[in-house]
Design a protein around this motif. Structure first.
Motif, PDB file in Angstrom:
ATOM      1  N   PHE A  30      -4.868 -31.142 116.117  1.00 25.05           N
ATOM      2  CA  PHE A  30      -4.671 -32.605 115.571  1.00 25.05           C
ATOM      3  C   PHE A  30      -4.788 -33.497 116.250  1.00 25.05           C
ATOM      4  O   PHE A  30      -5.657 -34.550 116.079  1.00 25.05           O
ATOM      5  N   ALA A  31      -4.960 -33.230 117.505  1.00 20.89           N
ATOM      6  CA  ALA A  31      -5.703 -34.374 118.756  1.00 20.89           C
ATOM      7  C   ALA A  31      -6.730 -34.234 118.480  1.00 20.89           C
ATOM      8  O   ALA A  31      -7.508 -35.539 118.500  1.00 20.89           O
ATOM      9  N   ALA A  32      -7.339 -33.361 118.051  1.00 22.07           N
ATOM     10  CA  ALA A  32      -8.809 -33.246 118.579  1.00 22.07           C
ATOM     11  C   ALA A  32      -9.413 -33.967 116.804  1.00 22.07           C
ATOM     12  O   ALA A  32     -10.212 -34.384 117.410  1.00 22.07           O
ATOM     13  N   HIS A  33      -9.026 -33.480 116.237  1.00 21.63           N
ATOM     14  CA  HIS A  33      -9.154 -34.900 114.989  1.00 21.63           C
ATOM     15  C   HIS A  33      -9.246 -36.133 115.115  1.00 21.63           C
ATOM     16  O   HIS A  33     -10.448 -36.572 114.342  1.00 21.63           O
ATOM     17  N   ALA A  34      -7.497 -36.013 115.111  1.00 24.77           N
ATOM     18  CA  ALA A  34      -7.756 -37.566 115.641  1.00 24.77           C
ATOM     19  C   ALA A  34      -8.418 -38.222 116.661  1.00 24.77           C
ATOM     20  O   ALA A  34      -8.813 -39.526 116.163  1.00 24.77           O
ATOM     21  N   GLY A  35      -8.811 -37.639 116.974  1.00 23.36           N
ATOM     22  CA  GLY A  35      -9.630 -38.498 118.501  1.00 23.36           C
ATOM     23  C   GLY A  35     -11.421 -38.914 117.554  1.00 23.36           C
ATOM     24  O   GLY A  35     -12.514 -39.440 117.746  1.00 23.36           O
ATOM     25  N   GLU A  36     -12.063 -37.647 117.250  1.00 25.96           N
ATOM     26  CA  GLU A  36     -12.875 -37.900 115.886  1.00 25.96           C
ATOM     27  C   GLU A  36     -12.652 -39.331 115.087  1.00 25.96           C
ATOM     28  O   GLU A  36     -13.800 -39.942 114.650  1.00 25.96           O
ATOM     29  N   LEU A  37     -11.678 -39.249 114.284  1.00 29.31           N
ATOM     30  CA  LEU A  37     -11.019 -40.588 113.448  1.00 29.31           C
ATOM     31  C   LEU A  37     -11.408 -42.559 114.425  1.00 29.31           C
ATOM     32  O   LEU A  37     -10.666 -43.160 114.077  1.00 29.31           O
ATOM     33  N   GLY A  38     -10.860 -41.853 115.821  1.00 29.82           N
ATOM     34  CA  GLY A  38     -11.096 -43.065 116.636  1.00 29.82           C
ATOM     35  C   GLY A  38      -9.390 -43.175 117.030  1.00 29.82           C
ATOM     36  O   GLY A  38      -8.787 -44.496 117.847  1.00 29.82           O
ATOM     37  N   ILE A  39      -7.986 -41.951 116.888  1.00 32.42           N
ATOM     38  CA  ILE A  39      -7.061 -42.366 117.781  1.00 32.42           C
ATOM     39  C   ILE A  39      -6.912 -41.947 118.879  1.00 32.42           C
ATOM     40  O   ILE A  39      -7.013 -40.502 119.423  1.00 32.42           O
ATOM     41  N   PRO A  40      -7.107 -43.083 119.751  1.00 32.95           N
ATOM     42  CA  PRO A  40      -6.890 -42.686 121.233  1.00 32.95           C
ATOM     43  C   PRO A  40      -5.307 -41.207 120.954  1.00 32.95           C
ATOM     44  O   PRO A  40      -4.394 -41.374 120.599  1.00 32.95           O
ATOM     45  N   GLU A  41      -5.550 -40.633 121.697  1.00 32.38           N
ATOM     46  CA  GLU A  41      -4.477 -39.863 122.138  1.00 32.38           C
ATOM     47  C   GLU A  41      -3.285 -40.329 122.654  1.00 32.38           C
ATOM     48  O   GLU A  41      -1.890 -39.711 122.267  1.00 32.38           O
ATOM     49  N   HIS A  42      -3.029 -41.368 123.454  1.00 30.03           N
ATOM     50  CA  HIS A  42      -1.385 -41.747 123.691  1.00 30.03           C
ATOM     51  C   HIS A  42      -1.060 -42.418 123.335  1.00 30.03           C
ATOM     52  O   HIS A  42      -0.080 -42.782 122.818  1.00 30.03           O
ATOM     53  N   HIS A  43      -1.676 -42.127 121.280  1.00 29.05           N
ATOM     54  CA  HIS A  43      -0.783 -43.252 120.582  1.00 29.05           C
ATOM     55  C   HIS A  43       0.001 -42.088 119.727  1.00 29.05           C
ATOM     56  O   HIS A  43       0.275 -42.845 118.837  1.00 29.05           O
ATOM     57  N   ILE A  44      -0.421 -40.810 119.961  1.00 26.53           N
ATOM     58  CA  ILE A  44      -0.045 -39.787 118.921  1.00 26.53           C
ATOM     59  C   ILE A  44       0.986 -38.945 119.832  1.00 26.53           C
ATOM     60  O   ILE A  44       1.276 -38.839 120.971  1.00 26.53           O
ATOM     61  N   THR A  45       2.600 -38.593 119.697  1.00 29.90           N
ATOM     62  CA  THR A  45       3.416 -38.131 120.254  1.00 29.90           C
ATOM     63  C   THR A  45       3.929 -36.808 118.932  1.00 29.90           C
ATOM     64  O   THR A  45       3.960 -37.075 117.819  1.00 29.90           O
ATOM     65  N   ALA A  46       3.675 -36.011 119.579  1.00 28.09           N
ATOM     66  CA  ALA A  46       4.421 -34.651 119.521  1.00 28.09           C
ATOM     67  C   ALA A  46       5.295 -33.457 118.865  1.00 28.09           C
ATOM     68  O   ALA A  46       5.633 -34.000 120.247  1.00 28.09           O
ATOM     69  N   ILE A  47       6.081 -33.561 117.951  1.00 31.13           N
ATOM     70  CA  ILE A  47       7.112 -33.057 117.606  1.00 31.13           C
ATOM     71  C   ILE A  47       7.347 -32.222 117.491  1.00 31.13           C
ATOM     72  O   ILE A  47       7.555 -31.924 116.056  1.00 31.13           O
ATOM     73  N   PRO A  48       7.940 -30.852 117.829  1.00 31.68           N
ATOM     74  CA  PRO A  48       8.511 -29.784 117.153  1.00 31.68           C
ATOM     75  C   PRO A  48       9.514 -29.550 116.251  1.00 31.68           C
ATOM     76  O   PRO A  48      10.544 -29.702 117.237  1.00 31.68           O
TER      77      PRO A  48
END
Length: 423
Positions: A164-182
């Protein structure tokens, strides 16, 4: 259930949920409401008649939703904890309801994107991430759901998080704006209470994150923008009323009225009838200028000498088509921008000849009168526009103007290309 006013943090969090069908969005929202004690006794009784509460029924309110087991319309829920108030838009997962997801996410401070741990990142996940990027939703929570069905395995979570982080990066969403929770919404793992089954995870629960994430709205550095909604004549003065959508205005500021380009200074500011020296984004205000200018509804008042909006008749931006009626090149439309509406014509559709309902694409417009536009990435409210059918007033398309500095280049297509169906 409402928290005492003195215990609630400043700033209400607006969030939207998204995810593919059967990823468990409605169950997650139901779990949040149930475990945060935001469910009334009669609601709890109505969903518990067969024993174990069916949490999805707390959100799937339409009869068709209950019968089909899917979310169709955007369901807005209001709840509070002792730390914060929330406005939650539970949006549909089906491709055919993409327009509803756009509606729900358009004002969100945060998007919760659910992924079924068994399936990982699928086409609809990518589509929803693309919409979040297109709408410039400030923060994203990747909720990897149904961890109970994959044995709570850390490796499964790590793989999905990385993809998901890789795809979001391609879309311009910064990694530090994403929080992943199981999580497991059904079992309650890491939704409100920490899970005892995932000792390898040391981050926050979903609710802990929602309670603590900053509510930023427009960037603190965003320039002031004041679209005029009403012109009020009172005594010998004219006052201009509306909402300050970004930045701050102060008495004495030099300002420019767009699109006319006339200049003046702010002589007085009122918020809810009280005279103030300065006002900030979100406030409903009235402004009195030092000079008698011809200012009308739809004009935008902005600081002089700084980053003013670009006054242009050429509009280009990413869009989602909302209407069942197809939008075609050459079509004459009304362009609604803030409190201003002008006539326009569709010059191109990103290489396509038409857009059907739920399509994502790129539009180029030519308007009959100039519009004071910002890039949507800079100021969401003055960078957004709607295309309206001039015959019946139906809203056709929602658009996000591209950054003005790149207006002669190619507008980024957040979906990777014009998207039909499954992105």
């Amino acid at each position: 259930m409402s928290a005492p006013a003195e215990t609630v943090e400043a700033g209400t969090l607006r969030l939207a949920t998204a995810g593919s069908v059967d990823d468990g969005k409605s169950t997650l929202v139901g779990r949040l409401l149930h475990d945060s004690k935001s469910v009334l006794a009669d609601q709890l009784e109505s969903i518990s008649r067969t024993g174990t509460p069916d949490l999805a029924l707390l959100t799937d309110g339409l009869r068709a939703e209950r019968e089909q087991g899917i979310t169709i319309d955007v369901a807005y829920r209001y709840f509070a904890t002792p730390r914060r108030r929330f406005i939650l838009a539970d949006t549909p997962g089906h491709v055919q309801y993409t327009r509803n997801m756009v509606t729900g996410a358009s004002t969100a401070d945060l998007a919760v994107v659910l992924v079924d741990a068994r399936n990982g990142v699928v086409e609809q996940t990518r589509r929803h991430a693309a919409i979040a990027a297109m709408l410039r939703v400030p923060r994203v929570v990747l909720a990897v759901n149904k961890m109970d069905l994959v044995g709570y395995e850390e490796a499964v979570f790590a793989r999905i998080k990385g993809e998901f982080a890789a795809h979001a990066g391609e879309l311009g969403i910064p990694e530090h704006h994403i929080t992943a929770i199981p999580i497991s919404a059904l079992a309650g793992d890491n939704v409100v209470e920490p899970s005892a089954r995932m000792g390898w995870y040391g981050g926050p629960t979903v609710l802990e994150h929602l309670e603590s994430v900053p509510v930023t709205g427009e960037s603190p550095s965003a320039p002031a923008r004041f679209p005029v909604q009403y012109v009020i004549r009172h005594g010998e003065f004219r006052y201009y009323a509306g909402q300050l959508v970004s930045g701050a205005l102060r008495v004495g500021d030099a300002v420019t009225v767009h699109p006319s380009g006339r200049t003046s200074t702010i002589a007085a500011l009122d918020v809810l009838g009280t005279r103030v020296e300065e006002a900030h984004a979100g406030a409903s205000i009235t402004v009195r200028l030092a000079d008698e200018l011809d200012v009308a509804r739809g004009d935008v008042i902005a600081p002089s000498g700084g980053r003013g909006p670009t006054v242009t008749r050429d509009v280009r931006g990413a869009v989602c088509h909302l209407a069942d009626r197809v939008l075609r090149v050459g079509e004459r439309v009304l362009v609604r921008h803030g409190t201003r509406t002008v006539r326009g014509v569709v010059k191109s559709l990103g290489g396509a000849g038409e857009l059907a309902v739920n399509d994502l694409g790129v539009v180029v417009l030519r308007t009959a009168e100039p519009l004071p536009l910002d890039g949507y990435a800079e100021v969401r409210r003055t960078g957004a526009f709607l295309l309206v059918d001039p015959a019946d007033g139906m809203t056709l398309t929602a658009g996000m103007a591209e950054t003005v500095s790149t207006s002669r280049g190619s507008a980024p297509d957040p979906a990777g290309s014009r998207s039909k169906g499954g992105a």
